[in-house]
Design a protein around this motif. Sequence first.
Motif, short mmCIF file in Angstrom:
data_model
loop_
_atom_site.label_atom_id
_atom_site.label_comp_id
_atom_site.label_asym_id
_atom_site.label_seq_id
_atom_site.Cartn_x
_atom_site.Cartn_y
_atom_site.Cartn_z
N SER A 135 0.84 -1.19 0.00
CA SER A 135 0.00 0.00 0.00
C SER A 135 0.88 1.25 0.00
N ALA A 136 1.74 1.30 -1.01
CA ALA A 136 2.81 2.30 -1.04
C ALA A 136 2.74 3.14 -2.31
N TYR A 137 3.38 4.30 -2.26
CA TYR A 137 3.51 5.13 -3.45
C TYR A 137 4.49 4.50 -4.42
N CYS A 138 4.01 4.29 -5.63
CA CYS A 138 4.82 3.69 -6.70
C CYS A 138 4.67 4.59 -7.92
N CYS A 139 5.38 5.71 -7.90
CA CYS A 139 5.20 6.75 -8.91
C CYS A 139 5.81 6.33 -10.25
N VAL A 140 5.06 6.53 -11.32
CA VAL A 140 5.54 6.21 -12.67
C VAL A 140 5.27 7.36 -13.63
N LEU A 251 -6.21 4.61 -6.07
CA LEU A 251 -4.87 5.14 -6.34
C LEU A 251 -3.85 4.02 -6.38
N GLN A 252 -3.99 3.05 -5.49
CA GLN A 252 -3.11 1.89 -5.55
C GLN A 252 -3.22 1.20 -6.92
N ASP A 253 -4.44 1.07 -7.42
CA ASP A 253 -4.64 0.45 -8.73
C ASP A 253 -4.02 1.28 -9.84
N ARG A 254 -4.08 2.60 -9.70
CA ARG A 254 -3.44 3.45 -10.70
C ARG A 254 -1.94 3.20 -10.73
#
Length: 296
Positions: A135-140, A251-254
């Motif tokens: 459940s973390a920020y995974c910026c792409v 947002l996690q799914d995004r």
Amino acid sequence: MTTNSEDDTRARDRRAPTLVFVHGTNSSSFSWSGLINELNLRGHRSVAVDLPGHGDEGFFPRAYQAPQDLEALATEASPLAKVTIDDYVERVIGVARRARRHGPVILVGASQGGVTVSRVGNAVPDLLERVVYVSAYCCVDLPNMAAYFATPENKDSLVGQVTQAVVADPAVLGVARVNWRTADPAVIRGIKECLAGDFTDDAVHRMLNLLEPDEPASIPLTEARGEAHTWGRIPRTYVRFTLDRLIPPALQDRFIQEADRLTPDNLTDVRSVAAPHVGPFGRPELVEIFADLAGR
């Protein structure tokens, strides 16, 4: 003299992965203790990192102690104001290098810890066997955490109920200072709703006493995108928390969808757990997920 069986056991041990866990904002390595204890009892090597300024290096302003001086709390200088994402990355790479001497490394980050995981993946992809986002920020697509705050997928976030406990302007103080020891019952209820879901009141108060007040204000604004030619080569897992009210499931799914578009030949292994943002991480479902990843 060793037997063939003993030699085989030692060879397997050398090949077994080490799970390296990175905590989220205003937290410490202790947040992983329940999970790590159970994994170690099952024979899986695991370690949690205290990022600079956290855990054993944590800073607690004098005005944060009882009786609190709220006016002083809003102005007392913090050493974390000088801590940067590069400091976080350097700390984690150092631990990962040491762990790599004993076998593959699986790097895990929760919440804001995902930023550090991505930056480490960009810097030393060949050091890592797998990266895991809890459940973390995974910026792409977007450059940093702050850019995702304004996305439609984040509209249901209850982070505003946590920021009610922020006692100073982060841009002035250089840190986001949260008064987890607030005596305001309405603020405490809001923090519980955002972070802790169906925790009991006692569990919420234990959580509040484990969280740390200061976090560098620069981290949400720092470049955090995973790069296809480095980070994108590493197998990855995303553990969705379906009851998260800080980083909503949308947002996690995004994050998952963006990562998969960037690396269509390296799709995300997705797991889902019915948990709020803070877990707790030692819950049985998470133990099983990490035991599975470590045993592959």
